[in-house]
Design an enzyme around this catalytic site. Sequence first.
Site, PDB file in Angstrom:
ATOM      1  N   ASP A  14      59.604  69.765 -15.623  1.00 47.91           N
ATOM      2  CA  ASP A  14      59.525  68.755 -14.347  1.00 47.91           C
ATOM      3  C   ASP A  14      58.865  69.747 -13.138  1.00 47.91           C
ATOM      4  OD1 ASP A  14      60.073  66.657 -13.186  1.00 47.91           O
ATOM      5  OD2 ASP A  14      62.427  67.299 -12.227  1.00 47.91           O
ATOM      6  N   GLY A  15      58.704  68.399 -12.913  1.00 49.14           N
ATOM      7  CA  GLY A  15      57.532  68.623 -11.213  1.00 49.14           C
ATOM      8  C   GLY A  15      55.687  68.706 -11.388  1.00 49.14           C
ATOM      9  N   ASN A  16      55.102  67.657 -12.803  1.00 47.69           N
ATOM     10  CA  ASN A  16      53.992  67.508 -12.956  1.00 47.69           C
ATOM     11  C   ASN A  16      53.494  66.345 -11.833  1.00 47.69           C
ATOM     12  OD1 ASN A  16      54.107  68.345 -15.221  1.00 47.69           O
ATOM     13  ND2 ASN A  16      54.102  67.087 -16.878  1.00 47.69           N
ATOM     14  N   ARG A  18      54.793  65.851  -8.491  1.00 53.02           N
ATOM     15  CA  ARG A  18      54.854  66.288  -7.389  1.00 53.02           C
ATOM     16  C   ARG A  18      53.785  67.377  -6.777  1.00 53.02           C
ATOM     17  NH1 ARG A  18      60.262  68.244  -7.440  1.00 53.02           N
ATOM     18  NH2 ARG A  18      60.424  67.274 -10.091  1.00 53.02           N
ATOM     19  N   ASN A  62      61.808  58.053 -19.340  1.00 53.17           N
ATOM     20  CA  ASN A  62      60.688  57.511 -19.093  1.00 53.17           C
ATOM     21  C   ASN A  62      59.377  56.584 -19.644  1.00 53.17           C
ATOM     22  OD1 ASN A  62      60.009  61.251 -19.700  1.00 53.17           O
ATOM     23  ND2 ASN A  62      60.521  59.869 -17.699  1.00 53.17           N
ATOM     24  N   TRP A  63      60.652  55.719 -20.224  1.00 54.48           N
ATOM     25  CA  TRP A  63      59.764  54.620 -20.732  1.00 54.48           C
ATOM     26  C   TRP A  63      59.622  53.366 -18.802  1.00 54.48           C
ATOM     27  CZ3 TRP A  63      56.640  54.973 -24.553  1.00 54.48           C
ATOM     28  CH2 TRP A  63      57.496  55.311 -25.754  1.00 54.48           C
ATOM     29  N   ARG A  65      58.096  54.256 -16.641  1.00 59.67           N
ATOM     30  CA  ARG A  65      57.533  54.867 -15.701  1.00 59.67           C
ATOM     31  C   ARG A  65      55.848  53.831 -15.952  1.00 59.67           C
ATOM     32  NH1 ARG A  65      56.928  61.151 -14.863  1.00 59.67           N
ATOM     33  NH2 ARG A  65      59.227  61.094 -14.261  1.00 59.67           N
TER      34      ARG A  65
HETATM   35  C1  FPP Z   1      57.472  66.124 -15.173  1.00 57.71           C
HETATM   36  O1  FPP Z   1      57.076  66.041 -14.707  1.00 57.71           O
HETATM   37  C2  FPP Z   1      57.406  66.003 -17.328  1.00 57.71           C
HETATM   38  C3  FPP Z   1      56.697  64.844 -17.948  1.00 57.71           C
HETATM   39  C4  FPP Z   1      57.567  64.072 -17.758  1.00 57.71           C
HETATM   40  C5  FPP Z   1      56.377  64.973 -19.189  1.00 57.71           C
HETATM   41  C6  FPP Z   1      56.360  65.995 -19.267  1.00 57.71           C
HETATM   42  C7  FPP Z   1      55.078  65.928 -20.196  1.00 57.71           C
HETATM   43  C8  FPP Z   1      54.123  66.945 -20.069  1.00 57.71           C
HETATM   44  C9  FPP Z   1      54.232  67.912 -19.664  1.00 57.71           C
HETATM   45  C10 FPP Z   1      52.813  67.048 -21.832  1.00 57.71           C
HETATM   46  C11 FPP Z   1      53.767  66.552 -22.876  1.00 57.71           C
HETATM   47  C12 FPP Z   1      53.636  67.857 -23.260  1.00 57.71           C
HETATM   48  C13 FPP Z   1      53.164  67.979 -24.488  1.00 57.71           C
HETATM   49  C14 FPP Z   1      52.989  69.716 -25.334  1.00 57.71           C
HETATM   50  C15 FPP Z   1      52.227  67.117 -25.645  1.00 57.71           C
HETATM   51  P1  FPP Z   1      56.974  64.498 -13.546  1.00 57.71           P
HETATM   52  O2  FPP Z   1      55.731  63.469 -13.850  1.00 57.71           O
HETATM   53  O3  FPP Z   1      58.730  63.808 -14.047  1.00 57.71           O
HETATM   54  O4  FPP Z   1      56.971  64.824 -11.925  1.00 57.71           O
HETATM   55  P2  FPP Z   1      57.897  64.825 -10.693  1.00 57.71           P
HETATM   56  O5  FPP Z   1      58.908  64.782 -11.050  1.00 57.71           O
HETATM   57  O6  FPP Z   1      57.014  65.354 -10.100  1.00 57.71           O
HETATM   58  O7  FPP Z   1      57.295  63.058 -10.617  1.00 57.71           O
END
Ligand code: FPP
Length: 237
Positions: A14-16, A18, A62-63, A65
């Site tokens: 989690d956290g990509n 942010r 996540n769908w 989004r």
């Molecule tokens: C959560 O961050 C992350 C996801 C919803 C997707 C995770 C997917 C990957 C890291 C890539 C797929 C992996 C492989 C191995 C192909 P968020 O977007 O919810 O972050 P946020 O809470 O900060 O908005």
Amino acid sequence: MASQLPQHIAIIMDGNGRWAKSKGLPRLEGHRVGVEIAEEMITAVHELQIPFLTLYAFSEENWNRPTEEVDTLMGLLEIFLKTRQEKMINKGIRFRTIGDISKLPASVQSTIAETVSITKDGQQMTLILALSYGSRDEIVGAVNKIVQRTSDVGHRGEITEQEFAKCLDTADFPDPDLLIRTSGEYRLSNYLLWQLAYTELYFTKTMWPDFSAQELSKALEEYSKRERRFGKISEQL
Ligand code: FPP
């Protein structure tokens, strides 16, 4: 290195978003780096000879989004699988998924099927991606399988926990010993609710794109200090 290693690690990456925002980058850049970190963790777990790793790559929720973000995640997934198939075979990594992959684009589904098939003999480690996964949906699916089966054979016997677990997507895997969630959120978010019943939970404020082998070592160190009593008292262990 931690003295007692888990046999199965589950991670909520989690956290990509942010992380990207904090750097003035588009969210999608956070996911791109997130895939790189996922690969680093797969390598680290493989080197530690931990046999099972489950990554929450795309939840059922996540769908909801924006389409562009969903499309990017699907694209990253497909590229990841296509470009890592050979590496997985060479390293003895068996690839599997949990979740309702019938909702994924057809080309991603066929890449998944191909990857599962060509890595099926991998003996070193099982990499499981949770894709279009929701734990409640999985549990209801298991109940429906049981209802169907009992009505097919025309009797209504009681079922055991073991029989129930065999109807889950995770039937072929042991329950996780350690769950790691990044980004300072303290929830399970519909992830492996049945399977995490006795799992040790580890939360870190680090955003997934900043997670590293050192951070993994810290989680493993912490895990090795935990006493897993499974309802017993210390003296019984
Ligand atoms: C959560 O961050 C992350 C996801 C919803 C997707 C995770 C997917 C990957 C890291 C890539 C797929 C992996 C492989 C191995 C192909 P968020 O977007 O919810 O972050 P946020 O809470 O900060 O908005």
